[in-house]
Design a protein around this motif. Structure first.
Motif, PDB file in Angstrom:
ATOM      1  N   ILE A 180       0.859  -1.183   0.000  1.00 44.62           N
ATOM      2  CA  ILE A 180       0.000   0.000   0.000  1.00 44.62           C
ATOM      3  C   ILE A 180       0.897   1.235   0.000  1.00 44.62           C
ATOM      4  O   ILE A 180       2.030   1.176   0.486  1.00 44.62           O
ATOM      5  CB  ILE A 180      -0.926   0.047   1.235  1.00 44.62           C
ATOM      6  N   PRO A 181       0.439   2.358  -0.539  1.00 47.24           N
ATOM      7  CA  PRO A 181       1.282   3.555  -0.549  1.00 47.24           C
ATOM      8  C   PRO A 181       1.475   4.141   0.849  1.00 47.24           C
ATOM      9  O   PRO A 181       0.669   3.891   1.758  1.00 47.24           O
ATOM     10  CB  PRO A 181       0.518   4.514  -1.465  1.00 47.24           C
ATOM     11  N   ASP A 182       2.516   4.925   1.001  1.00 47.42           N
ATOM     12  CA  ASP A 182       2.818   5.527   2.295  1.00 47.42           C
ATOM     13  C   ASP A 182       1.670   6.393   2.804  1.00 47.42           C
ATOM     14  O   ASP A 182       1.433   6.474   4.012  1.00 47.42           O
ATOM     15  CB  ASP A 182       4.082   6.380   2.197  1.00 47.42           C
ATOM     16  N   GLY A 183       0.947   7.030   1.893  1.00 50.25           N
ATOM     17  CA  GLY A 183      -0.183   7.869   2.294  1.00 50.25           C
ATOM     18  C   GLY A 183      -1.269   7.067   2.989  1.00 50.25           C
ATOM     19  O   GLY A 183      -1.876   7.535   3.965  1.00 50.25           O
ATOM     20  N   ALA A 184      -1.525   5.862   2.508  1.00 50.79           N
ATOM     21  CA  ALA A 184      -2.529   5.000   3.137  1.00 50.79           C
ATOM     22  C   ALA A 184      -2.044   4.528   4.507  1.00 50.79           C
ATOM     23  O   ALA A 184      -2.821   4.440   5.462  1.00 50.79           O
ATOM     24  CB  ALA A 184      -2.839   3.802   2.247  1.00 50.79           C
ATOM     25  N   PHE A 185      -0.769   4.227   4.607  1.00 49.37           N
ATOM     26  CA  PHE A 185      -0.184   3.830   5.893  1.00 49.37           C
ATOM     27  C   PHE A 185      -0.299   4.970   6.904  1.00 49.37           C
ATOM     28  O   PHE A 185      -0.693   4.763   8.054  1.00 49.37           O
ATOM     29  CB  PHE A 185       1.278   3.446   5.693  1.00 49.37           C
ATOM     30  N   ALA A 186       0.017   6.189   6.468  1.00 48.21           N
ATOM     31  CA  ALA A 186      -0.088   7.357   7.348  1.00 48.21           C
ATOM     32  C   ALA A 186      -1.531   7.591   7.786  1.00 48.21           C
ATOM     33  O   ALA A 186      -1.794   7.936   8.940  1.00 48.21           O
ATOM     34  CB  ALA A 186       0.459   8.596   6.639  1.00 48.21           C
ATOM     35  N   LEU A 187      -2.463   7.394   6.872  1.00 46.87           N
ATOM     36  CA  LEU A 187      -3.881   7.553   7.183  1.00 46.87           C
ATOM     37  C   LEU A 187      -4.323   6.550   8.239  1.00 46.87           C
ATOM     38  O   LEU A 187      -4.946   6.908   9.247  1.00 46.87           O
ATOM     39  CB  LEU A 187      -4.714   7.377   5.915  1.00 46.87           C
ATOM     40  N   PHE A 188      -4.001   5.278   8.025  1.00 47.30           N
ATOM     41  CA  PHE A 188      -4.413   4.239   8.966  1.00 47.30           C
ATOM     42  C   PHE A 188      -3.797   4.477  10.341  1.00 47.30           C
ATOM     43  O   PHE A 188      -4.492   4.445  11.362  1.00 47.30           O
ATOM     44  CB  PHE A 188      -4.009   2.865   8.430  1.00 47.30           C
ATOM     45  N   GLN A 189      -2.513   4.725  10.378  1.00 47.66           N
ATOM     46  CA  GLN A 189      -1.846   4.951  11.661  1.00 47.66           C
ATOM     47  C   GLN A 189      -2.346   6.215  12.348  1.00 47.66           C
ATOM     48  O   GLN A 189      -2.335   6.309  13.583  1.00 47.66           O
ATOM     49  CB  GLN A 189      -0.330   5.029  11.464  1.00 47.66           C
ATOM     50  N   GLY A 190      -2.819   7.179  11.573  1.00 47.79           N
ATOM     51  CA  GLY A 190      -3.321   8.421  12.144  1.00 47.79           C
ATOM     52  C   GLY A 190      -4.616   8.281  12.907  1.00 47.79           C
ATOM     53  O   GLY A 190      -4.989   9.186  13.675  1.00 47.79           O
ATOM     54  N   MET A 191      -5.314   7.170  12.733  1.00 49.79           N
ATOM     55  CA  MET A 191      -6.545   6.947  13.489  1.00 49.79           C
ATOM     56  C   MET A 191      -6.267   6.482  14.921  1.00 49.79           C
ATOM     57  O   MET A 191      -7.095   6.657  15.810  1.00 49.79           O
ATOM     58  CB  MET A 191      -7.414   5.897  12.783  1.00 49.79           C
ATOM     59  N   PHE A 192      -5.085   5.921  15.161  1.00 52.39           N
ATOM     60  CA  PHE A 192      -4.768   5.353  16.457  1.00 52.39           C
ATOM     61  C   PHE A 192      -4.570   6.413  17.550  1.00 52.39           C
ATOM     62  O   PHE A 192      -5.056   6.232  18.673  1.00 52.39           O
ATOM     63  CB  PHE A 192      -3.544   4.446  16.347  1.00 52.39           C
ATOM     64  N   PRO A 193      -3.827   7.499  17.280  1.00 51.12           N
ATOM     65  CA  PRO A 193      -3.701   8.502  18.346  1.00 51.12           C
ATOM     66  C   PRO A 193      -5.028   9.152  18.724  1.00 51.12           C
ATOM     67  O   PRO A 193      -5.191   9.624  19.857  1.00 51.12           O
ATOM     68  CB  PRO A 193      -2.725   9.533  17.758  1.00 51.12           C
ATOM     69  N   ILE A 194      -5.990   9.175  17.803  1.00 53.22           N
ATOM     70  CA  ILE A 194      -7.300   9.752  18.127  1.00 53.22           C
ATOM     71  C   ILE A 194      -7.981   8.951  19.227  1.00 53.22           C
ATOM     72  O   ILE A 194      -8.374   9.491  20.267  1.00 53.22           O
ATOM     73  CB  ILE A 194      -8.208   9.796  16.875  1.00 53.22           C
ATOM     74  N   ILE A 195      -8.114   7.652  19.022  1.00 53.85           N
ATOM     75  CA  ILE A 195      -8.809   6.826  20.005  1.00 53.85           C
ATOM     76  C   ILE A 195      -7.995   6.715  21.291  1.00 53.85           C
ATOM     77  O   ILE A 195      -8.547   6.661  22.391  1.00 53.85           O
ATOM     78  CB  ILE A 195      -9.131   5.417  19.430  1.00 53.85           C
ATOM     79  N   THR A 196      -6.668   6.728  21.174  1.00 53.60           N
ATOM     80  CA  THR A 196      -5.821   6.637  22.365  1.00 53.60           C
ATOM     81  C   THR A 196      -6.042   7.830  23.284  1.00 53.60           C
ATOM     82  O   THR A 196      -6.248   7.676  24.498  1.00 53.60           O
ATOM     83  CB  THR A 196      -4.334   6.557  21.969  1.00 53.60           C
ATOM     84  N   ALA A 197      -5.993   9.028  22.721  1.00 50.86           N
ATOM     85  CA  ALA A 197      -6.204  10.235  23.531  1.00 50.86           C
ATOM     86  C   ALA A 197      -7.620  10.280  24.088  1.00 50.86           C
ATOM     87  O   ALA A 197      -7.840  10.704  25.230  1.00 50.86           O
ATOM     88  CB  ALA A 197      -5.916  11.475  22.690  1.00 50.86           C
ATOM     89  N   ALA A 198      -8.593   9.827  23.300  1.00 49.99           N
ATOM     90  CA  ALA A 198      -9.982   9.839  23.763  1.00 49.99           C
ATOM     91  C   ALA A 198     -10.181   8.912  24.954  1.00 49.99           C
ATOM     92  O   ALA A 198     -10.955   9.210  25.875  1.00 49.99           O
ATOM     93  CB  ALA A 198     -10.912   9.454  22.619  1.00 49.99           C
ATOM     94  N   ILE A 199      -9.500   7.775  24.973  1.00 47.82           N
ATOM     95  CA  ILE A 199      -9.620   6.841  26.092  1.00 47.82           C
ATOM     96  C   ILE A 199      -9.218   7.515  27.399  1.00 47.82           C
ATOM     97  O   ILE A 199      -9.861   7.333  28.440  1.00 47.82           O
ATOM     98  CB  ILE A 199      -8.754   5.585  25.848  1.00 47.82           C
ATOM     99  N   ILE A 200      -8.162   8.313  27.370  1.00 46.40           N
ATOM    100  CA  ILE A 200      -7.653   8.970  28.577  1.00 46.40           C
ATOM    101  C   ILE A 200      -8.735   9.780  29.267  1.00 46.40           C
ATOM    102  O   ILE A 200      -8.815   9.815  30.505  1.00 46.40           O
ATOM    103  CB  ILE A 200      -6.461   9.886  28.221  1.00 46.40           C
TER     104      ILE A 200
END
Length: 398
Positions: free
Chosen positions: A92-112
């Motif tokens: 997959i292109p780097d842009g798709a990798f960046a997009l997918f990984q970018g969803m993780f900090p959202i839910i992580t911070a929200a859990i706090i």
């Protein structure tokens, strides 16, 4: 590039994004009536904050360069990130990798937010989350998934046991201890239907969270999804039985929380263990989750409002340990204790300890900095009694 892999990763990214609105509903249903709207409001704000931080510097610091602890600034604002090819050996292109990984900090911070909602000023929370995402989340992501120290050491984390769950849970606990107990606690869950709807959105999103972490539509993705399904289902059963034995009833909010507990425990192991092990991990996860929000919390007396530490911090640590036990080379390519290799368990324990220490010290420092920038951190007793729905959202709760 493989179009099938790309399609699955894009779908998975959307599923992971959906988890944060789901968490907002889940937390809203579990929380206090006087803060119902605010409890759901804050995770939505974090969608905006975490997304822009990731776009601006987060991705570059997490996945740029080859540093031991943190990346570089070569990809700020997604500069030189290709949307047509991969520089990471993926299909997959780097842009798709960046997009997918970018969803993780959202839910992580929200859990706090679940640990401190209703007693922290929104300004202070926003300042802290921006700092936390840059100073704590991105180095952890780099050290585990970006080729940094923990990856080089040999610790494994398929989809976020350390990076997401231990980090968010421990942060929530540290903040809860710093800020102190709520005044006149009115914490009686009043919206079980919200808990179910939010929990269902989390559950569905988690299939993308874990299975999408294979970064391809392949056998590992199938294994991760099957394990996620089985572990969460097994957790519902053990939690329900224990809740019934302890309290004389099993509740909708309880068994929905059980599903989340099972999801947390299987996350670091989803692509590394056989399905039978996922069932065992889920059974353990239900017990650990229930104990975390009852016996552990009551014994130590901390006020973790919506049990971010009890479910995510403790569950993430247990999941990481069990990964070291049940990792099966025949299905996931990594040998754990079940294959006669005890070394992985030792590496997992080191990774857990390192994460706890790193996050604890970092949170303490950032909380002090936040207090300078956005003091006071906490609502007054009168404001807390009134509730944030009335203070900020103009909603009067009878």
């Amino acid at each position: 590039m493989n179009t099938g892999d790309l399609a699955w990763v894009l779908i998975s990214a959307a599923l992971v994004w959906l988890m944060t609105p789901g968490l907002a509903l889940f937390y809203g249903g579990l929380g206090e009536k006087r803060n119902l709207l605010h409890t759901m409001f804050v995770p939505v704000v974090i969608i905006g904050i975490a997304s822009i931080v990731w776009f601006a510097v987060g991705y570059s610091l997490a996945f740029g360069g080859e540093g031991t602890v943190i990346g570089n600034l070569n990809h700020v604002f997604l500069t030189d990130v290709s949307f047509t090819k991969s520089t990471k050996g993926l299909t997959i292109p780097d842009g798709a990798f960046a997009l997918f990984q970018g969803m993780f900090p959202i839910i992580t911070a929200a859990i706090i937010t679940g640990s401190i909602i209703g007693r922290v000023r929104i300004k202070a929370m926003i300042v802290f989350m921006i700092l936390w995402l840059i100073v704590i989340y991105t180095p952890l992501a780099h050290m585990v998934w970006g080729g940094g120290f923990l990856a080089q050491f040999g610790a494994i984390d398929f989809a976020g046991g350390t990076v997401v769950h231990i980090s968010s849970g421990v942060t929530g606990l540290v903040l809860a201890l710093l800020i102190g107990h709520r005044h006149n606690d009115k914490h009686i869950p009043v919206r079980p239907s919200y808990v179910l709807i939010g929990g269902a959105l989390l559950w569905v999103g988690w299939f993308g969270f874990n299975s999408g972490s294979a970064l391809a539509a392949n056998g590992t993705a199938v294994l991760a999804l099957v394990n996620t399904w089985l572990a969460s289902s097994a957790s519902v059963l053990t939690w329900g039985v224990v809740e019934y034995k302890m309290r004389g009833r099993a509740t909708l909010s309880g068994i929905t929380s059980a599903g989340v507990a099972g999801l947390v425990v299987i996350t670091p192991a989803a692509g590394f263990v056989a399905p039978w092990a996922a069932v065992v991990m889920g059974l353990i996860g239900g017990l650990v989750g229930f104990a975390g929000i009852t016996f552990v919390k009551n014994s130590f007396g901390y006020d973790d409002t919506l049990d971010a530490f009890g479910i995510h911090g403790i569950g993430g640590a247990v999941g990481a340990i069990l990964t070291g036990i049940f990792a099966d080379k025949s299905v996931g390519g990594v040998a754990g204790l079940v294959n006669g290799d005890v070394s992985l368990l030792g590496k997992q324990l080191v990774a857990i300890l390192f994460t706890v220490v790193f996050v604890t010290i970092g949170t303490l420092i950032l909380a002090k900095i936040t207090a300078v920038i956005a003091a006071p951190l906490r609502l007054t007793e009168e404001e807390e009694e009134r509730g944030y729905d009335a203070i900020m959202h103009d909603l009067i709760v009878e």
